[in-house]
Design a protein around this motif. Sequence first.
Motif, PDB file in Angstrom:
ATOM      1  N   LEU A 221     -36.834 -33.869 -26.420  1.00 53.34           N
ATOM      2  CA  LEU A 221     -36.120 -34.343 -25.243  1.00 53.34           C
ATOM      3  C   LEU A 221     -34.739 -34.851 -25.649  1.00 53.34           C
ATOM      4  O   LEU A 221     -34.615 -35.662 -26.561  1.00 53.34           O
ATOM      5  CB  LEU A 221     -36.906 -35.472 -24.566  1.00 53.34           C
ATOM      6  CG  LEU A 221     -36.264 -36.079 -23.323  1.00 53.34           C
ATOM      7  CD1 LEU A 221     -36.251 -35.066 -22.186  1.00 53.34           C
ATOM      8  CD2 LEU A 221     -37.011 -37.339 -22.895  1.00 53.34           C
ATOM      9  N   SER A 222     -33.711 -34.336 -25.006  1.00 51.92           N
ATOM     10  CA  SER A 222     -32.352 -34.801 -25.272  1.00 51.92           C
ATOM     11  C   SER A 222     -31.720 -35.242 -23.964  1.00 51.92           C
ATOM     12  O   SER A 222     -32.121 -34.807 -22.887  1.00 51.92           O
ATOM     13  CB  SER A 222     -31.506 -33.704 -25.927  1.00 51.92           C
ATOM     14  OG  SER A 222     -31.357 -32.604 -25.044  1.00 51.92           O
ATOM     15  N   SER A 223     -30.740 -36.112 -24.055  1.00 52.60           N
ATOM     16  CA  SER A 223     -30.083 -36.621 -22.860  1.00 52.60           C
ATOM     17  C   SER A 223     -28.595 -36.761 -23.118  1.00 52.60           C
ATOM     18  O   SER A 223     -28.156 -36.916 -24.259  1.00 52.60           O
ATOM     19  CB  SER A 223     -30.677 -37.972 -22.450  1.00 52.60           C
ATOM     20  OG  SER A 223     -30.519 -38.924 -23.491  1.00 52.60           O
ATOM     21  N   MET A 224     -27.823 -36.671 -22.046  1.00 54.63           N
ATOM     22  CA  MET A 224     -26.376 -36.792 -22.166  1.00 54.63           C
ATOM     23  C   MET A 224     -25.797 -37.204 -20.827  1.00 54.63           C
ATOM     24  O   MET A 224     -26.389 -36.955 -19.765  1.00 54.63           O
ATOM     25  CB  MET A 224     -25.762 -35.476 -22.630  1.00 54.63           C
ATOM     26  CG  MET A 224     -26.033 -34.295 -21.717  1.00 54.63           C
ATOM     27  SD  MET A 224     -25.902 -32.714 -22.561  1.00 54.63           S
ATOM     28  CE  MET A 224     -27.429 -32.705 -23.534  1.00 54.63           C
ATOM     29  N   ALA A 225     -24.640 -37.871 -20.869  1.00 54.62           N
ATOM     30  CA  ALA A 225     -23.923 -38.246 -19.658  1.00 54.62           C
ATOM     31  C   ALA A 225     -22.736 -37.313 -19.503  1.00 54.62           C
ATOM     32  O   ALA A 225     -22.054 -36.988 -20.471  1.00 54.62           O
ATOM     33  CB  ALA A 225     -23.460 -39.694 -19.733  1.00 54.62           C
ATOM     34  N   VAL A 226     -22.490 -36.863 -18.265  1.00 52.63           N
ATOM     35  CA  VAL A 226     -21.405 -35.927 -18.009  1.00 52.63           C
ATOM     36  C   VAL A 226     -20.829 -36.216 -16.628  1.00 52.63           C
ATOM     37  O   VAL A 226     -21.541 -36.598 -15.704  1.00 52.63           O
ATOM     38  CB  VAL A 226     -21.905 -34.463 -18.104  1.00 52.63           C
ATOM     39  CG1 VAL A 226     -23.018 -34.204 -17.101  1.00 52.63           C
ATOM     40  CG2 VAL A 226     -20.768 -33.480 -17.919  1.00 52.63           C
ATOM     41  N   SER A 227     -19.507 -36.057 -16.503  1.00 52.66           N
ATOM     42  CA  SER A 227     -18.831 -36.253 -15.221  1.00 52.66           C
ATOM     43  C   SER A 227     -18.502 -34.892 -14.629  1.00 52.66           C
ATOM     44  O   SER A 227     -17.888 -34.055 -15.290  1.00 52.66           O
ATOM     45  CB  SER A 227     -17.549 -37.073 -15.414  1.00 52.66           C
ATOM     46  OG  SER A 227     -16.921 -37.333 -14.183  1.00 52.66           O
ATOM     47  N   VAL A 228     -18.914 -34.662 -13.369  1.00 48.81           N
ATOM     48  CA  VAL A 228     -18.738 -33.368 -12.723  1.00 48.81           C
ATOM     49  C   VAL A 228     -17.826 -33.537 -11.506  1.00 48.81           C
ATOM     50  O   VAL A 228     -18.085 -34.399 -10.662  1.00 48.81           O
ATOM     51  CB  VAL A 228     -20.098 -32.785 -12.282  1.00 48.81           C
ATOM     52  CG1 VAL A 228     -19.914 -31.406 -11.659  1.00 48.81           C
ATOM     53  CG2 VAL A 228     -21.057 -32.705 -13.463  1.00 48.81           C
ATOM     54  N   PRO A 229     -16.763 -32.737 -11.384  1.00 50.83           N
ATOM     55  CA  PRO A 229     -15.872 -32.856 -10.226  1.00 50.83           C
ATOM     56  C   PRO A 229     -16.523 -32.329  -8.954  1.00 50.83           C
ATOM     57  O   PRO A 229     -17.399 -31.454  -8.995  1.00 50.83           O
ATOM     58  CB  PRO A 229     -14.664 -32.005 -10.627  1.00 50.83           C
ATOM     59  CG  PRO A 229     -15.207 -31.021 -11.614  1.00 50.83           C
ATOM     60  CD  PRO A 229     -16.299 -31.738 -12.355  1.00 50.83           C
TER      61      PRO A 229
END
Length: 260
Positions: A221-229
């Motif tokens: 299990l991996s996780s990440m934060a990302v900003s999407v327009p």
Amino acid sequence: MQRVVTAAPLAQVHSSDINTIQDNALGIAQVLALSISNWNIAGSGTTIAYNGLPTVVIGGAVLSFPAANGLTVSVAAHSAWSYLYLYNNSGTLTWEQSATGPDINSGWTFKTGDPTRMYVTAFYVDGAGIMSPFMKVGHRYLYSRSSVSATGWPGHFILTAATFTTISPNAAVPPHVLNVDLYIQMSNNSSTTLLEVDLRVTGAATSYTPIILGQAPAGNLSSMAVSVPMILGSSHGFDYQLAVSAGSPSVTADVLGFWE
């Protein structure tokens, strides 16, 4: 031969007009500076608490902040966004709750159609009449996810589509916001195939390069934060697809918050 043009005389400008323009410009600049840098707000239940702003300037008038550091808001409008504003009520700084959002042309500083109302924050009330708990510092809006179960959180999404599909996080992101911060969790149970998740602006052309997230075969299990327009209007949301996958991968997206 030179052409001679006779110009009409300039309209007379009085010093009082210039002073008024300067005062208005100064008032707006001070509102922007204070509202952007000093707000510290938290909302939960029916209460919004605030601090860090002893005075505010609206229309050139310096107003003292109410002594209390919190206010009770109405949660009568279920499944809807509400917006808080401050205004000069004959020399007294007063709160106003409204269903009308901030004006994009003012940089979301004032209420749409009423520049006398300074925008403070938005909050969402779910179908059960419960405010989604949040914290806002300046323009940064974050949800208190630890206070909400995943199953009851309107900003929780399970991603399964193999072609670009639109997600409209309307209950987690107000309609005036141009981007969403997501927390993506990916679990790839294939021992041979990469898991790839693509994110993009809703309705973008196929030539648009998406945000590509990937996980190696048989990854934990991996996780990440990302900003999407996102774009404003009826297509307010973002698109995703599981571009490459095999087996039964598990992919979820949670709205962390957004920037105003």
